[in-house]
Design a protein around this motif. Structure first.
Motif, PDB file in Angstrom:
ATOM      1  N   GLU A   8       0.857  -1.181   0.000  1.00 29.54           N
ATOM      2  CA  GLU A   8       0.000   0.000   0.000  1.00 29.54           C
ATOM      3  C   GLU A   8       0.892   1.229   0.000  1.00 29.54           C
ATOM      4  N   ALA A   9       0.836   1.988  -1.068  1.00 32.71           N
ATOM      5  CA  ALA A   9       1.672   3.184  -1.179  1.00 32.71           C
ATOM      6  C   ALA A   9       0.922   4.232  -1.982  1.00 32.71           C
ATOM      7  N   ASP A  10       1.361   5.472  -1.866  1.00 29.31           N
ATOM      8  CA  ASP A  10       0.768   6.570  -2.628  1.00 29.31           C
ATOM      9  C   ASP A  10       1.483   6.632  -3.974  1.00 29.31           C
ATOM     10  N   TRP A  11       0.975   5.846  -4.935  1.00 30.90           N
ATOM     11  CA  TRP A  11       1.667   5.709  -6.212  1.00 30.90           C
ATOM     12  C   TRP A  11       1.735   7.031  -6.962  1.00 30.90           C
ATOM     13  N   ALA A  12       0.661   7.800  -6.941  1.00 30.02           N
ATOM     14  CA  ALA A  12       0.657   9.077  -7.658  1.00 30.02           C
ATOM     15  C   ALA A  12       1.697  10.027  -7.078  1.00 30.02           C
ATOM     16  N   ALA A  13       1.847  10.025  -5.764  1.00 28.74           N
ATOM     17  CA  ALA A  13       2.826  10.902  -5.131  1.00 28.74           C
ATOM     18  C   ALA A  13       4.239  10.505  -5.509  1.00 28.74           C
ATOM     19  N   TRP A  14       4.505   9.188  -5.570  1.00 25.69           N
ATOM     20  CA  TRP A  14       5.852   8.745  -5.928  1.00 25.69           C
ATOM     21  C   TRP A  14       6.134   8.990  -7.405  1.00 25.69           C
ATOM     22  N   ASN A  16       4.920  11.504  -9.140  1.00 23.12           N
ATOM     23  CA  ASN A  16       5.174  12.936  -9.217  1.00 23.12           C
ATOM     24  C   ASN A  16       6.552  13.278  -8.674  1.00 23.12           C
ATOM     25  N   SER A  17       6.919  12.646  -7.578  1.00 22.13           N
ATOM     26  CA  SER A  17       8.233  12.887  -6.988  1.00 22.13           C
ATOM     27  C   SER A  17       9.349  12.455  -7.929  1.00 22.13           C
ATOM     28  N   TRP A  18       9.157  11.315  -8.602  1.00 27.92           N
ATOM     29  CA  TRP A  18      10.154  10.843  -9.574  1.00 27.92           C
ATOM     30  C   TRP A  18      10.287  11.840 -10.727  1.00 27.92           C
ATOM     31  N   ASP A  19       9.165  12.317 -11.231  1.00 20.86           N
ATOM     32  CA  ASP A  19       9.209  13.280 -12.325  1.00 20.86           C
ATOM     33  C   ASP A  19       9.954  14.546 -11.916  1.00 20.86           C
ATOM     34  N   ARG A  20       9.676  15.053 -10.725  1.00 21.36           N
ATOM     35  CA  ARG A  20      10.340  16.285 -10.285  1.00 21.36           C
ATOM     36  C   ARG A  20      11.845  16.065 -10.121  1.00 21.36           C
ATOM     37  N   GLN A  21      12.225  14.926  -9.570  1.00 21.13           N
ATOM     38  CA  GLN A  21      13.646  14.633  -9.397  1.00 21.13           C
ATOM     39  C   GLN A  21      14.350  14.514 -10.737  1.00 21.13           C
ATOM     40  N   GLN A  22      13.720  13.852 -11.702  1.00 19.72           N
ATOM     41  CA  GLN A  22      14.325  13.707 -13.021  1.00 19.72           C
ATOM     42  C   GLN A  22      14.458  15.060 -13.726  1.00 19.72           C
ATOM     43  N   GLU A  23      13.490  15.929 -13.514  1.00 23.31           N
ATOM     44  CA  GLU A  23      13.542  17.246 -14.153  1.00 23.31           C
ATOM     45  C   GLU A  23      14.672  18.122 -13.613  1.00 23.31           C
ATOM     46  N   GLU A  24      15.179  17.791 -12.426  1.00 22.80           N
ATOM     47  CA  GLU A  24      16.343  18.510 -11.920  1.00 22.80           C
ATOM     48  C   GLU A  24      17.549  18.295 -12.838  1.00 22.80           C
ATOM     49  N   ILE A  85       6.721   0.686  -8.321  1.00 26.64           N
ATOM     50  CA  ILE A  85       5.955   1.922  -8.510  1.00 26.64           C
ATOM     51  C   ILE A  85       5.168   1.860  -9.814  1.00 26.64           C
ATOM     52  N   ALA A  86       5.797   1.358 -10.877  1.00 26.88           N
ATOM     53  CA  ALA A  86       5.088   1.233 -12.156  1.00 26.88           C
ATOM     54  C   ALA A  86       3.885   0.302 -12.023  1.00 26.88           C
ATOM     55  N   ARG A  87       4.080  -0.838 -11.401  1.00 24.79           N
ATOM     56  CA  ARG A  87       2.984  -1.798 -11.264  1.00 24.79           C
ATOM     57  C   ARG A  87       1.864  -1.244 -10.405  1.00 24.79           C
ATOM     58  N   GLY A  88       2.226  -0.531  -9.353  1.00 21.43           N
ATOM     59  CA  GLY A  88       1.196   0.078  -8.517  1.00 21.43           C
ATOM     60  C   GLY A  88       0.410   1.136  -9.258  1.00 21.43           C
ATOM     61  N   THR A  89       1.104   1.944 -10.033  1.00 19.28           N
ATOM     62  CA  THR A  89       0.462   3.024 -10.774  1.00 19.28           C
ATOM     63  C   THR A  89      -0.534   2.494 -11.799  1.00 19.28           C
ATOM     64  N   PHE A  90      -0.173   1.413 -12.478  1.00 21.75           N
ATOM     65  CA  PHE A  90      -0.990   0.904 -13.582  1.00 21.75           C
ATOM     66  C   PHE A  90      -1.759  -0.358 -13.208  1.00 21.75           C
ATOM     67  N   ALA A  91      -1.913  -0.617 -11.923  1.00 18.86           N
ATOM     68  CA  ALA A  91      -2.522  -1.873 -11.476  1.00 18.86           C
ATOM     69  C   ALA A  91      -3.924  -2.082 -12.045  1.00 18.86           C
ATOM     70  N   LEU A 187      14.708  17.471  -4.233  1.00 15.96           N
ATOM     71  CA  LEU A 187      15.398  16.185  -4.095  1.00 15.96           C
ATOM     72  C   LEU A 187      16.277  15.930  -5.300  1.00 15.96           C
ATOM     73  N   ASP A 188      17.543  15.586  -5.061  1.00 16.12           N
ATOM     74  CA  ASP A 188      18.400  15.125  -6.141  1.00 16.12           C
ATOM     75  C   ASP A 188      18.285  13.606  -6.227  1.00 16.12           C
ATOM     76  N   TRP A 189      19.112  12.994  -7.099  1.00 20.69           N
ATOM     77  CA  TRP A 189      19.060  11.540  -7.322  1.00 20.69           C
ATOM     78  C   TRP A 189      19.234  10.766  -6.014  1.00 20.69           C
ATOM     79  N   GLY A 190      20.292  11.065  -5.276  1.00 24.30           N
ATOM     80  CA  GLY A 190      20.531  10.348  -4.027  1.00 24.30           C
ATOM     81  C   GLY A 190      19.462  10.625  -2.991  1.00 24.30           C
ATOM     82  N   GLY A 191      19.012  11.875  -2.910  1.00 24.98           N
ATOM     83  CA  GLY A 191      17.985  12.226  -1.939  1.00 24.98           C
ATOM     84  C   GLY A 191      16.672  11.534  -2.206  1.00 24.98           C
ATOM     85  N   TRP A 192      16.338  11.354  -3.504  1.00 27.84           N
ATOM     86  CA  TRP A 192      15.086  10.661  -3.826  1.00 27.84           C
ATOM     87  C   TRP A 192      15.114   9.227  -3.333  1.00 27.84           C
TER      88      TRP A 192
END
Length: 262
Positions: A8-14, A16-24, A85-91, A187-192
């Protein structure tokens, strides 16, 4: 192989967090996705069967299915945390499925035998993990997964070593910008990855990932930083591998999107 049982996780939040980190690191990330999907639709139509190669959290699949609702996608990756995360998002989405596949396994294409051939194989910011000769081998394997008239596209770091002063200036500018934004709490790569490990729902798969690849929050460089190929190499290698045409269709100061047409 990582179990398909999902925590059980907040897939949408993760996501979004991944997208923001990658955009850095990739401020033009959405632009390369836009061009990639436009080229896909132009060459193979609005309902393609797609292989999302080294899919991570499913960023390409997400944008593909939003743009082309009649498309379908198979994502493959080795990273158990990102795949979770991918599997949770598209479950709940029957158009997408995700498989644990190791691209360094000589027989990895066998895992896709029931799905191939594909109209398009798409990948972004992933294959720079591979050195030159393994990547050449991979391109040869990919040619057998793409149907005649289908496409392969790779958007990744493809520096032009003929312009060292330009490259140095761009590197300095981007490093300065990243340090500023990290100082603002981004968040940078390591921080994420450190944040993911602290999530009670995902700490177990984060530890599984660290056992495979190391912990990015503790290792400065967990990527291949020694061998990068320019866009010309990618295009020529795709032609040698059996693609009829290949060239760059988008570029930034450091990256490019190379398309191969079977």
């Amino acid at each position: 192989m990582t179990t398909h049982a999902l925590p059980e996780a907040d897939w949408a939040a993760w996501q979004n967090s991944w997208d923001r980190q990658q955009e850095e690191y990739l401020p033009d990330r959405e632009e390369r996705f836009r061009v990639m999907l436009e080229m896909t639709e132009a060459l193979v139509g609005p309902a393609p069967k797609v292989l999302d190669l080294a899919c991570g959290t499913g960023s390409i699949s997400d944008r593909l299915l939003q743009r082309m609702p009649r498309a379908s996608t198979v994502g493959v990756d080795r990273d158990p945390a990102l795949l979770t995360i991918a599997r949770g998002t598209f479950a709940e989405d029957p158009r997408a499925r995700f498989l644990t596949v190791d691209l360094s396994d000589p027989d990895w294409t066998g895992a896709l035998s029931e799905h191939a051939p594909f109209d398009a194989v798409l990948t972004a910011t992933a294959l720079h993990w591979m050195r030159t000769e393994p990547l050449r081998t991979l391109y040869g394997q990919l040619a057998g997964l793409v149907r005649e008239g289908g496409v392969f596209m790779n958007a990744d770091h493809m520096p032009d070593e003929s312009t060292p002063r330009i490259n140095a200036a761009v590197h300095t500018y981007e490093e300065t910008r990243r340090r500023q934004r990290t100082g603002e709490g981004r968040l940078d790569w390591g921080g994420w990855w450190a944040a993911l490990a602290e999530d009670p729902a995902l700490g177990k798969v984060a530890a599984e990932r660290f056992a495979l690849f190391g912990n990015p929050s503790e290792v400065r460089h967990d990527h291949n930083n020694e061998e990068f190929q320019d866009a010309g190499w990618h295009a020529a290698t795709l032609r040698d591998a059996g693609f009829a045409e290949a060239r760059a269709v988008w570029a930034s100061p450091t990256d490019a999107l190379v398309l191969g047409l079977r």
